[in-house]
Each structure stands twice: as C-alpha cells, then as structure tokens.
Design an enzyme around this catalytic site. Structure first.
Site, PDB file in Angstrom:
ATOM      1  N   CYS A 112     -87.327 -95.388  51.513  1.00  0.00           N
ATOM      2  CA  CYS A 112     -86.715 -94.919  49.987  1.00  0.00           C
ATOM      3  C   CYS A 112     -85.410 -93.917  50.323  1.00  0.00           C
ATOM      4  O   CYS A 112     -84.872 -93.848  49.632  1.00  0.00           O
ATOM      5  CB  CYS A 112     -87.738 -93.812  49.743  1.00  0.00           C
ATOM      6  SG  CYS A 112     -89.495 -94.622  49.172  1.00  0.00           S
ATOM      7  N   HIS A 252     -84.316 -88.471  45.106  1.00  0.00           N
ATOM      8  CA  HIS A 252     -85.250 -89.592  45.218  1.00  0.00           C
ATOM      9  C   HIS A 252     -86.463 -89.258  44.429  1.00  0.00           C
ATOM     10  O   HIS A 252     -87.147 -88.379  44.408  1.00  0.00           O
ATOM     11  CB  HIS A 252     -85.655 -90.002  46.470  1.00  0.00           C
ATOM     12  CG  HIS A 252     -86.857 -91.001  46.586  1.00  0.00           C
ATOM     13  ND1 HIS A 252     -86.650 -91.895  45.940  1.00  0.00           N
ATOM     14  CD2 HIS A 252     -87.747 -90.825  47.433  1.00  0.00           C
ATOM     15  CE1 HIS A 252     -87.756 -92.839  46.294  1.00  0.00           C
ATOM     16  NE2 HIS A 252     -88.691 -92.099  46.923  1.00  0.00           N
ATOM     17  N   ASN A 282     -91.283 -94.724  41.382  1.00  0.00           N
ATOM     18  CA  ASN A 282     -90.732 -94.658  42.702  1.00  0.00           C
ATOM     19  C   ASN A 282     -90.125 -96.277  42.855  1.00  0.00           C
ATOM     20  O   ASN A 282     -90.736 -96.840  43.267  1.00  0.00           O
ATOM     21  CB  ASN A 282     -91.717 -94.204  43.485  1.00  0.00           C
ATOM     22  CG  ASN A 282     -91.125 -94.078  44.955  1.00  0.00           C
ATOM     23  OD1 ASN A 282     -90.001 -94.623  45.195  1.00  0.00           O
ATOM     24  ND2 ASN A 282     -91.702 -93.588  46.186  1.00  0.00           N
TER      25      ASN A 282
END
Ligand code: ACO
Length: 325
Positions: A112, A252, A282
C-alpha cells in the site's frame, strides 16, 4: 534541481461492487462494513480485464493533461504488487502498452505504500540528474488475491490505478522531502504468497486460503495509526514545516477509522484530510494517486499549497512525501 508533479490521472475497473452486493454472497452487512471501515463500494477487476490496461488509461490521462506524448517520458516507475507475472515487471508491460519500449521501466514493491516509495525514488533520480520527465504510477488489484470466503479481508479491497507525470525543475515548488520506513518483523500481519492465480469475483477460480491475503486486522490497525502519524510529523520536521501549514493531507485510504485516529493524534482538523474510501475501498498502491487526482479535480489543492501524502502497508512499509504544489 528538484522534481514536481505536473499532472495526474486515474482509471478504475468497469465493475462497481456495493456492500449490499457483497452481503448477498457472504455473511456481512452494509452497516458492519460502513461503520468498521467507511467503505460503501469498491471497483473490482473482472476476468478478461487487465490491470495493465487500466494503468495505461490512467497514464494517458496524466500525460494528456501534462501536454506530453508518451515518447517524451524518460522513465516509468510503478508502485505495485499485482503483476500477473513474476517477470516481466508490471512496468515493462505498461511501457509496451504505452509504446515507449526503450526507456527504463521498473517496479517498486511496497504494497500500500508503493506510490509513496515510487515517488521518492523518482524524485531522487531527478535530483541526481538522471531523468527530467518520469511517469510514476500506483496500480494494484488486491481483490484478485483475497479468499472470498474470508469476510474480514474480502470486504476491504478494491482495484485501480493512478498516475502522475513528474518533471525535474529548480525552484521552491515540488517534492520538499520524503521519508520511507519499513519493518520486516511485522511481515506476518499482512501477507500473500505469490501464486499468480487471479481469483476475480466474477470467475469460478478461487485462491486456496493458504494462497490468499492473510491479515491480522486489529494489530495492523494499531501499527498503521502509530506509523502514519509518526512519519507525517517527521517528514514535515525534515522540511522545516509545521503541520499547521499543510493545506491538505492525501493519505492512503485503508480505513476511515485509521485516518480519523491519525488526525486525532496529530491534532489535524478532519477537513484537512482528503478521503474517498467510501467509493473505492482500499486500492493499495493506487489509493494515494487516485485520491490526489480527485483532490485536484475537486480544487482542494491550489498552487503553492503544502500537500502531504502518507501511507502504511504490507511489509510492513510506511512513508510520506511533502510537496509544495
Ligand atoms: N462482516 C461482518 N462481521 C465481520 C466481518 C464482516 N465483513 N469481518 C469480521 N467480522 C466480525 C468478526 O468475525 C468479529 O466477530 P466476533 O466478535 O463474533 O468474533 C467482529 O466482526 C469484530 O471483528 P474485529 O476484527 O475485532 O473488528 P475490527 O473492529 O478490528 O475491524 C478491521 C476489523 C476492519 C479489519 C480492522 O481491524 C482494520 O481495518 N484493520 C486494519 C486492516 C487494514 O486496513 N488492512 C489493509 C491493509 S494495511 C493498510 O492499508 C494500512
């Protein structure tokens, strides 16, 4: 010499999946997912769809907005952990799709945090005088790596790509500082074996539980809050900037509760944190560039604003970039 983002773009798979859609296939509910994560829907890749094509679409938008032809780019750096191949790299596949087959193209694998890492790598290369125009991309398709029977993980992820065109430039605007961190001791909190099987939601292909994403959510949650807050403070300190001067944080998008907890810890007003997790879930390395692209479109960022990007992900990896827009 420094470097500056001059244009961005984003692209998503065709299929949007709502929490209600998921609740029809597994023991979950819209209410649980919204209250625990802030997610209402996500886009997922279908069988036959290619993440490389999606990344190419995001890249072409960014290049068109920069007024550049692909041939003017001197390097491609992609934050991703989603190549269908062990090799060639995702970047080499993307380069071929863009028709720029002779420039350096390479991946940065930081889950990520991939875009934060890739942006820092590109900035350093440009500072060193290696390139003057770089395409930086974040692209992931983690929905193809989940066990669709593991509701605690399957509801979290979506797919997509975001791209940024960076140019080498002297002067006060651009990347002011970046800070990258990783800690392999926490590798077991979020991991997936690279089996290469793409288990898209619409197909019969399924990953075995051993080959699907494994996550220890509550432990990850605590470390994500701590590490994202820490790196946010430190990247600003490194640039000699107070957090109060930052106009917008583009984090993020892992979980709205993580973002709220980081903001609380740092005393940052919620309206200074850009969120779009409700619509995308996500998207791993794609989340920061997609959010940045939306923030620009929504005119949440103005020339000379201080903008801070941050992330935490599997590795564990975490990091931040501070930019003067
Ligand atoms: N639907 C309904 N119930 C569920 C679901 C679901 N999709 N998933 C889990 N549950 C149940 C559990 O079984 C558990 O039930 P029990 O109490 O009867 O055992 C209950 O909900 C609570 O589970 P917890 O794991 O305690 O829930 P928590 O409040 O911690 O939320 C979550 C879970 C959302 C995964 C949270 O821990 C989290 O977001 N962690 C961070 C994970 C993350 O963001 N990972 C992404 C990559 S890392 C990064 O990007 C930073």
């Amino acid at each position: 010499m420094g470097s500056r983002i001059v244009a961005t773009g984003r692209a998503l798979p065709r299929t949007a999946v709502s929490n209600h859609d998921l609740a029809r296939r597994m023991d979950t509910s819209d209410e649980w997912i919204r209250t625990r994560t802030g997610i209402a829907r996500r886009y997922v890749i279908s069988s036959g769809e290619s993440l490389v094509d999606i990344a190419a679409a995001a890249s072409k938008t960014a290049l068109a907005r920069a007024g550049m032809r692909p041939a003017e780019i001197e390097a491609i750096i992609v934050g991703t952990v989603s190549s269908e191949y062990g090799f060639p790299s995702f970047s080499c596949q993307l380069q071929h799709r863009l028709g720029v087959d002779s420039i350096p193209a390479y991946d940065v694998a930081a889950a990520c945090s991939g875009f934060i890492y890739a942006l820092s790598v590109a900035d350093n290369a440009m500072r060193a005088g290696e390139y003057s125009r770089v395409l930086v991309v974040g692209a992931d398709a983690l929905s193809t790596m989940v066990d669709w029977d593991d509701r605690a993980v399957a509801v979290l992820f979506g797919d997509g790509a975001g791209a940024a065109v960076m140019v080498a430039e002297p002067g006060p605007r651009g990347v002011l500082s970046s800070l990258l961190r990783s800690s392999g001791e926490y590798w077991h909190l979020l991991s997936v074996r690279s089996s290469g099987v793409r288990a898209t939601l619409d197909s019969e292909v399924r990953r075995s539980p051993d080959d699907a994403i494994k996550m220890k959510g509550p432990e990850l949650f605590k470390i994500a809050v701590r590490s994202m807050a820490d790196v946010t403070l430190k990247v600003a300190e490194r640039a000699g900037v107070g957090l109060a001067e930052v106009a917008l944080i583009v984090p993020h998008q892992a979980n709205i509760r993580i973002l709220n907890a980081v903001a609380d810890r740092l005393g940052i007003a919620p309206d200074k944190v850009f969120t779009n997790i409700d619509r995308y879930g996500n998207t791993s390395a794609a989340s920061v560039p997609i959010a940045l692209d939306e923030a620009l479109e929504a005119k949440r960022i103005h020339d000379n604003d201080l903008v801070l990007l941050n992330a935490c992900g599997g590795g564990l990896t975490w990091g931040a970039n501070l930019l003067r827009w």
